[in-house]
Design an enzyme around this catalytic site. Structure first.
Site, PDB file in Angstrom:
ATOM      1  N   ASP A 225       0.870  -1.157   0.000  1.00 33.90           N
ATOM      2  CA  ASP A 225       0.000   0.000   0.000  1.00 33.90           C
ATOM      3  C   ASP A 225       0.925   1.230   0.000  1.00 33.90           C
ATOM      4  OD1 ASP A 225      -2.278   1.716   0.656  1.00 33.90           O
ATOM      5  OD2 ASP A 225      -1.445   1.771   2.684  1.00 33.90           O
TER       6      ASP A 225
ATOM      7  N   ASP B 291      -0.228   5.116   1.012  1.00 37.62           N
ATOM      8  CA  ASP B 291      -0.527   6.089   2.059  1.00 37.62           C
ATOM      9  C   ASP B 291      -0.480   5.462   3.446  1.00 37.62           C
ATOM     10  OD1 ASP B 291      -1.040   8.510   0.568  1.00 37.62           O
ATOM     11  OD2 ASP B 291      -2.845   7.538  -0.193  1.00 37.62           O
TER      12      ASP B 291
END
Length: 291
Positions: free
Chosen positions: A41, A43
C-alpha cells in the site's frame, strides 16, 4: 530469528505466532531473490502517518489542502473526511457495510476535485509544498529492491499522479516500481476533467480492479511475497497472484492502536505499532537478499 533480523527486537513489533513468522522468513530466504516480489500500500504504509505529533497527509489530503482548492472546496472535502474516516477504521463494522460507503466517499471527493479545475502542470509544485514524507529508511527499501531486481507493486486507493510525484521527488522511482491507483484524467488544456476507472478504495484492493492488467500473470514465477499494508483492506492485495507459495504480511498499526490491536494481530503476521520507519521491513529484506 532476532539474531538474523535484530530489528524484530524493536519495542514497536508485535507478533502473535513467532514460530510461524520464523518459518515464513526462512522460506522466503531459501526460495531466493528470483522468486520474491513486494506488494505494498502507499498512504500511511510507505508514507508516514505522523511527524512530531502531527498527522502527515495522504495523497488525497495533499490535494485537498493545497492552494489550488477553493476555501469552499476545502471545507466540503474536510466534512467528507470527518464523516467517512471513522467509518473506514471502525473495527465493529463489517466490510460489507463499509464498501458502499467507501465508494460513496471516494466518488464525492473525486467529483469535488474535478470541480476545482486542477491543472496537471501544478502537481509537482503541490507535492513540493506539501508535508508528505516517506517513512524513515525508504531509500534503503527502494534501493535494495531495485538493486536485486525485485518487483515492487504499489497498490493504492490514493491519487496515483500525486503519489508517483512523491516517489519521483524522493529520487526512488526506479524501473522495478509499478503503481495501480486512482489516476486523474486531463483534457487537452491539461485541466482535470475526471478520474480514470476503475475506482480503487480501501476495501476493494483485490483482483476485481486489476482485470485486464495482467501484472501478476507476468510475474507468475514470483511466488514469494512480502505484503505491506496499514488497513484490513490491504490484506487482499495479493489475491491476484496466481500461485502464492510463501507470503509474509506486515501491518502498520498507526491509529487507534488499543482498540484495533487484536484485529491486526489476527490478520497480519507482524504488526508494527506507531512505527514511522521501514526498519523492520529493511531488516527482513537484508536477511532474505544477502545470500
Amino acid at each position: 530469528l532476532c539474531l538474523q533480523v535484530p530489528e524484530l527486537e524493536k519495542a514497536t513489533v508485535r507478533i502473535r505466532q513467532p514460530e510461524r513468522v520464523r518459518a515464513i522468513i526462512q522460506a522466503l530466504r531459501e526460495q531466493g531473490v528470483a522468486k520474491l516480489q513486494v506488494i505494498s500500500d502507499f498512504d500511511m504504509t510507505l508514507s508516514r502517518f505522523g511527524c512530531n505529533g502531527r498527522r502527515c497527509p495522504t495523497s488525497h489530503n495533499i490535494l485537498d489542502t493545497s492552494r489550488v482548492i477553493s476555501e469552499d472546496g476545502k471545507k466540503k472535502l474536510k466534512d467528507l473526511l470527518h464523516y467517512y474516516y471513522p467509518i473506514e477504521i471502525d473495527p465493529n463494522r463489517t466490510l460489507e457495510e463499509k464498501r458502499p460507503l467507501m465508494v460513496e466517499w471516494w466518488t464525492k471527493a473525486h467529483e469535488l476535485l474535478v470541480q476545482q479545475k486542477i491543472h496537471k502542470g501544478d502537481i509537482a509544485q503541490i507535492v513540493r509544498e506539501s508535508e508528505a514524507m516517506l517513512r524513515d529508511g525508504f531509500e534503503e527499501f527502494f534501493d535494495q529492491l531495485h538493486k536485486n531486481n525485485v518487483p515492487l507493486f504499489i497498490f493504492s486507493a490514493g491519487v496515483g499522479d500525486i503519489l508517483e510525484e512523491i516517489i519521483r521527488q524522493a529520487n526512488v522511482f526506479y524501473s522495478n516500481v509499478n503503481v495501480v491507483s486512482n489516476y486523474m484524467g486531463f483534457n487537452d488544456e491539461g485541466v482535470l476533467t475526471h478520474f480514470k476507472g476503475p475506482l480503487i478504495h480501501t476495501y476493494n484492493k483485490n483482483n476485481t480492479v486489476l482485470q485486464g492488467t495482467g501484472y501478476f500473470q507476468q510475474l507468475s514465477t514470483r511466488t514469494s511475497i512480502i505484503l505491506l499494508g496499514d488497513s484490513m483492506g490491504d490484506l487482499t492485495m495479493a489475491d491476484g497472484v496466481p500461485s502464492v507459495e510463501n507470503i509474509l504480511k506486515i501491518g502498520f498499526l498507526n491509529d487507534k492502536v488499543e482498540e484495533r490491536r487484536r484485529k491486526y494481530l489476527d490478520s497480519y503476521d507482524i504488526v508494527l505499532e506507531s512505527d514511522e520507519t521501514l526498519d523492520v521491513v529493511n531488516g527482513i529484506l537484508r536477511y532474505i537478499l544477502t545470500q
